[in-house]
Scaffold this active site. Structure first.
Site, short mmCIF file in Angstrom:
data_model
loop_
_atom_site.label_atom_id
_atom_site.label_comp_id
_atom_site.label_asym_id
_atom_site.label_seq_id
_atom_site.Cartn_x
_atom_site.Cartn_y
_atom_site.Cartn_z
N CYS A 24 0.86 -1.17 0.00
CA CYS A 24 0.00 0.00 0.00
C CYS A 24 0.90 1.23 0.00
O CYS A 24 2.10 1.13 0.23
CB CYS A 24 -0.85 0.03 1.26
SG CYS A 24 -1.76 -1.50 1.53
N ARG B 202 1.43 1.74 -5.89
CA ARG B 202 1.68 0.76 -4.83
C ARG B 202 0.43 -0.04 -4.46
O ARG B 202 0.50 -0.98 -3.65
CB ARG B 202 2.21 1.47 -3.57
CG ARG B 202 3.48 2.24 -3.79
CD ARG B 202 3.92 2.93 -2.52
NE ARG B 202 4.24 1.99 -1.48
CZ ARG B 202 5.42 1.42 -1.30
NH1 ARG B 202 6.41 1.71 -2.12
NH2 ARG B 202 5.62 0.57 -0.33
N TRP C 273 -3.67 -1.93 -1.33
CA TRP C 273 -3.66 -3.20 -2.06
C TRP C 273 -4.05 -4.24 -1.02
O TRP C 273 -3.28 -4.53 -0.11
CB TRP C 273 -2.27 -3.48 -2.64
CG TRP C 273 -2.19 -4.70 -3.50
CD1 TRP C 273 -2.61 -4.82 -4.79
CD2 TRP C 273 -1.66 -5.99 -3.14
NE1 TRP C 273 -2.37 -6.09 -5.25
CE2 TRP C 273 -1.79 -6.82 -4.25
CE3 TRP C 273 -1.10 -6.51 -1.97
CZ2 TRP C 273 -1.38 -8.15 -4.25
CZ3 TRP C 273 -0.68 -7.83 -1.96
CH2 TRP C 273 -0.82 -8.64 -3.09
N ASN D 226 0.87 -0.14 5.97
CA ASN D 226 1.29 -0.89 4.78
C ASN D 226 2.01 -2.13 5.30
O ASN D 226 3.05 -2.01 5.94
CB ASN D 226 2.24 0.00 3.95
CG ASN D 226 3.00 -0.77 2.90
OD1 ASN D 226 2.54 -1.79 2.41
ND2 ASN D 226 4.17 -0.27 2.54
N GLY D 227 1.46 -3.32 5.05
CA GLY D 227 2.11 -4.54 5.53
C GLY D 227 1.06 -5.53 6.02
O GLY D 227 -0.12 -5.42 5.70
N GLU E 102 9.21 -13.17 -20.61
CA GLU E 102 8.92 -11.78 -20.26
C GLU E 102 7.83 -11.20 -21.18
O GLU E 102 6.93 -10.48 -20.73
CB GLU E 102 10.21 -10.95 -20.33
CG GLU E 102 10.07 -9.47 -20.11
CD GLU E 102 9.50 -9.06 -18.76
OE1 GLU E 102 9.34 -9.92 -17.88
OE2 GLU E 102 9.18 -7.87 -18.61
N LYS F 160 4.30 -9.74 -19.83
CA LYS F 160 3.85 -8.37 -20.14
C LYS F 160 2.42 -8.40 -20.68
O LYS F 160 1.60 -7.60 -20.29
CB LYS F 160 4.74 -7.72 -21.20
CG LYS F 160 5.99 -6.99 -20.89
CD LYS F 160 6.09 -6.00 -19.82
CE LYS F 160 5.95 -6.53 -18.43
NZ LYS F 160 7.10 -6.67 -17.63
N GLU G 292 -0.22 -9.55 -17.91
CA GLU G 292 -0.47 -8.68 -16.75
C GLU G 292 -1.22 -7.40 -17.10
O GLU G 292 -1.93 -6.87 -16.26
CB GLU G 292 0.80 -8.39 -15.95
CG GLU G 292 1.73 -7.38 -16.51
CD GLU G 292 2.94 -7.13 -15.60
OE1 GLU G 292 2.79 -7.07 -14.39
OE2 GLU G 292 4.05 -7.00 -16.16
N HIS H 288 6.76 -30.73 -27.04
CA HIS H 288 6.51 -31.63 -25.91
C HIS H 288 5.19 -31.31 -25.22
O HIS H 288 5.01 -31.67 -24.04
CB HIS H 288 7.67 -31.55 -24.91
CG HIS H 288 8.98 -31.99 -25.51
ND1 HIS H 288 9.25 -33.31 -25.80
CD2 HIS H 288 10.05 -31.28 -25.93
CE1 HIS H 288 10.45 -33.40 -26.35
NE2 HIS H 288 10.96 -32.18 -26.45
N LYS I 152 2.86 -2.43 -7.62
CA LYS I 152 4.21 -2.30 -8.17
C LYS I 152 5.25 -3.11 -7.40
O LYS I 152 6.12 -3.73 -7.99
CB LYS I 152 4.60 -0.82 -8.19
CG LYS I 152 5.94 -0.53 -8.84
CD LYS I 152 5.92 -0.84 -10.31
CE LYS I 152 7.28 -0.70 -10.95
NZ LYS I 152 7.34 -1.41 -12.23
O1 M6R Z 1 10.47 -4.89 -7.54
P1 M6R Z 1 10.83 -6.27 -8.03
O2 M6R Z 1 11.68 -6.24 -9.23
O3 M6R Z 1 11.42 -7.13 -6.95
O4 M6R Z 1 9.44 -6.90 -8.43
C1 M6R Z 1 9.34 -8.23 -8.85
C2 M6R Z 1 8.02 -8.49 -9.53
O5 M6R Z 1 6.96 -8.27 -8.64
C3 M6R Z 1 7.82 -7.59 -10.75
O6 M6R Z 1 8.87 -7.74 -11.66
C4 M6R Z 1 6.51 -7.94 -11.46
O7 M6R Z 1 6.57 -9.21 -12.00
C5 M6R Z 1 6.20 -6.89 -12.54
N1 M6R Z 1 4.86 -6.40 -12.38
C6 M6R Z 1 6.30 -7.41 -13.90
O8 M6R Z 1 6.02 -6.46 -14.88
#
Ligand code: M6R
Length: 616
Positions: free
Chosen positions: A2, A27, A74, A100-101, A489, A493, A496, A512, A611
């Site tokens: 958060c 966040r 969040w 936050n936590g 990756e 992308k 998400e 496979h 994030k």
């Molecule tokens: O801040 P970090 O790089 O440790 O975060 C890791 C993942 O949460 C982050 O890369 C996440 O997968 C992204 N939303 C991908 O775009």
């Protein structure tokens, strides 16, 4: 995770807090709330939804005040709804909190408080904490600061909190364990700002203090900040840091979305990351974190890379880089699995933790585990001063600048840049690379930013491909060698931000299992650059073609063979195989961006995500 931000001083608090919440919305964005103290009572407004929804509520309220804090959530405990939104207020109505936590032992604490007559409105762990503070304050007849301190010694979990008590109207209390808190200091202590990162107060002050874990601060208006260790009660003195963050860096700068801005910032971000470190003309790579520990790196039996999400994908590219250029064995682990697997780690291992935010809970826990087993831990982080940056033995920052779009883009390419530099340096030092090859790599690397720049100009072509495949229900991404992680990756992308199901696979693995999915409705994005396993990938493409799959291939400029078979091709400039991920990833980022936009999705704040994932 958060976002928290607050203000105490001489200005009107509301606009500062609202603007701050907008900047912290990356966040978490499932609910938002604010408290303002008008000199007499707490005024709390909160709602499910985004900061914009909170603003609408506030339009009909005239509440003002020079003290307050806000929260963007969040959800962890309790679904996103108005009641579970923060701030939460104690039973007496006098103390209010944002958090936050996660309070892991909240259930036990809640039962205890219920037995003492407390009634709870929400399903949150945070409401338990604010009532625990109230109970301790009453029971021990102590002031807010002491009550917060005692309450936190009873808490298991992670927190960044801000607390206010109407009986102490000139102070805010903040504390942290595992989640960040920055305190901005105004001139002559006439005003203070608090926030999860410095972005909410950057236009007001460049002076800030970052709390360490298990520390709390009592911030007294027109007086001072008193920081102490929560457990030992000892006072702590922190140096005031001068912030280098600029307002421009955290704004969209004319782009429609942060993600697009960040995609376009990559040429500069890559240069910023290697500037001062890579010196092609002198044939040198200088990296303090490596230079100071060179013997450890040269004697390491293996490197273990731990990370999550996109950072884990960068780690996989790192595996190819280290093994190919420096001939050092590498294992790449999901931090979340590593920490719970009783892994075999020795003092001769080097653990590299990669994280954009530097706050990812699983990565942080993996670091702590590795350190407890005697390994040397090296961090690759973007956020300066973040928890992971502080917890690691040494490290190298990526200099991507703030990444605000939830989908990671420039963090990925700058992480690969740092890993390339380390691999090249170690390869040179341990003799795996000859001096001439090493120098040639440096000169090639120096050309990457201008090649990325060139690739960004193919936006219109990528947009057209996006329009053709935007309604697909499933997509496959295939790559081999250095570009297998790019396939993963690319798929991440897409899923998400557009919510289209996508899978990344090593191209040869397709036969496979995933090949069963292929029909005329399945778009398959294949990375088929001219180096590495080109012929093998061409065979894979033929296999797809025979099953009527739609092929979108990323090829090297001048390619003829794949062009003749694929439905669409995107060309990338030629480079060394080891550096191709820095190029092949760009069209895949743009593609996901355009598809999400065409589907009318929230590109910067995709559903259910945040994030930095500061919870397990
Ligand atoms: O801040 P970090 O790089 O440790 O975060 C890791 C993942 O949460 C982050 O890369 C996440 O997968 C992204 N939303 C991908 O775009």
């Amino acid at each position: 995770m958060c976002g928290i931000t607050g203000y105490i001083g001489f200005r009107e608090a509301k606009p500062i807090i609202i603007k701050g919440l907008q900047r912290l919305e990356y966040r978490g964005y499932d609910s938002a709330g604010i408290f303002l103290f008008d000199g007499k009572k707490l005024n709390v407004s909160k709602t499910k939804g985004k900061v914009a929804d909170l603003e609408k509520i506030l339009e009909n309220k005239s509440t003002k005040g020079n003290i307050g804090f806000g929260h963007t959530r969040w959800a962890t405990h309790g679904v996103p709804n108005d009641i579970n939104s923060h701030p939460h207020t104690s039973q007496s109505g006098k103390i209010t909190i944002v958090h936050n936590g996660i309070i892991e032992n909240y259930d036990t604490l809640k039962k205890e408080l219920i037995s003492r007559g407390y009634v709870f409105q929400s399903d949150t762990d945070t409401e338990v904490l604010v009532n625990l503070i109230e109970e301790i304050k009453k029971k021990h007849n102590v002031k807010l600061g002491k009550a917060v301190q005692l309450a936190l010694t009873n808490v298991v979990g992670a927190y960044a909190i801000a607390v206010f008590d109407v009986e102490k109207p000139n102070e805010l209390v903040v504390a942290r364990l595992g989640s960040p808190i920055a305190i901005g200091i105004g001139k002559d202590n006439s005003e203070f700002f608090i926030a999860s990162d410095a972005s909410p107060f950057i236009e007001y002050t460049k002076n800030a203090i970052y709390l360490e874990d298990e520390e709390m601060a009592v911030i007294k208006l027109n007086r001072d900040i008193r920081i102490r260790k929560i457990k030992s009660d000892s006072l702590v003195k922190h140096d005031i840091q001068e912030l280098t963050l600029s307002l421009e860096q955290i704004e969209k700068g004319g782009y429609d979305h942060f993600m697009l801005k960040e995609i376009h910032e990559q040429p500069k971000a890559i240069i910023d990351t290697y500037r001062g470190r890579m010196l092609p003309d002198e044939g040198l790579i200088k990296m303090a974190g490596i230079d100071d520990n060179i013997d450890r790196f040269l004697n390491a039996k293996r490197i273990i890379i731990v990370a999550c999400g996109t950072s884990w994908h960068a780690g996989l590219v790192g595996e190819y880089l280290f093994e190919d250029l420096a001939r050092i064995p590498v294992e790449v682990e999901y931090a979340s699995e590593f920490r719970y697997r009783n892994p075999i780690i020795t003092e001769n291992d080097i653990v590299i933790a990669i994280s954009q935010s530097g706050e990812t809970a699983d990565t942080l826990a993996a670091i702590k585990l590795a350190k407890s087993k005697g390994a040397f831990v090296f961090g690759v982080c973007n956020v300066v001063g973040s928890s992971i940056a502080r917890e690691t033995d040494a490290g190298a920052y990526t200099h991507a600048g703030p990444e605000i779009g939830v989908a990671s883009t420039k963090a990925f390419t700058t992480q690969i840049t740092v890993l390339s530099l380390i691999a090249l340096k170690l390869g040179k030092e341990n003799g795996s690379l000859s001096t001439s090859d090493f120098r040639a790599y440096l000169h090639t690397m120096q050309l990457i930013p201008s090649k990325v720049e060139k690739l960004l100009k193919i936006d219109a072509q990528v947009k057209h491909i996006a329009s053709v495949y935007k309604d697909s229900k499933n997509c496959l991404y295939l790559g081999r060698g250095f570009n297998f992680p790019v396939a993963l990756e690319g798929a991440l992308k897409l899923k998400e931000i557009s919510y289209i199901h996508a899978e990344g696979y090593p191209a040869a693995e397709m036969k496979h299992g995933p090949i069963a999915l292929i029909d005329e409705n399945m778009p398959i994005f294949v990375i088929a650059t001219n180096k590495g396993h080109y012929e093998k990938v061409v065979s894979n493409i033929q296999e797809i073609k025979s099953r009527a799959g739609k092929i979108i291939a990323i090829v090297t400029e001048g390619d003829v063979t794949v062009k003749a078979i694929a439905d669409h091709v995107i060309e990338i400039p030629d480079t060394e195989e080891a550096f191709t991920p820095l190029l092949t990833t760009i069209p895949l980022q743009l593609l996901s961006y355009h598809i999400a936009l065409m589907l009318d999705k929230n590109v910067d704040q995709p559903r259910n995500l945040a994030k930095a994932v500061t919870v397990e």
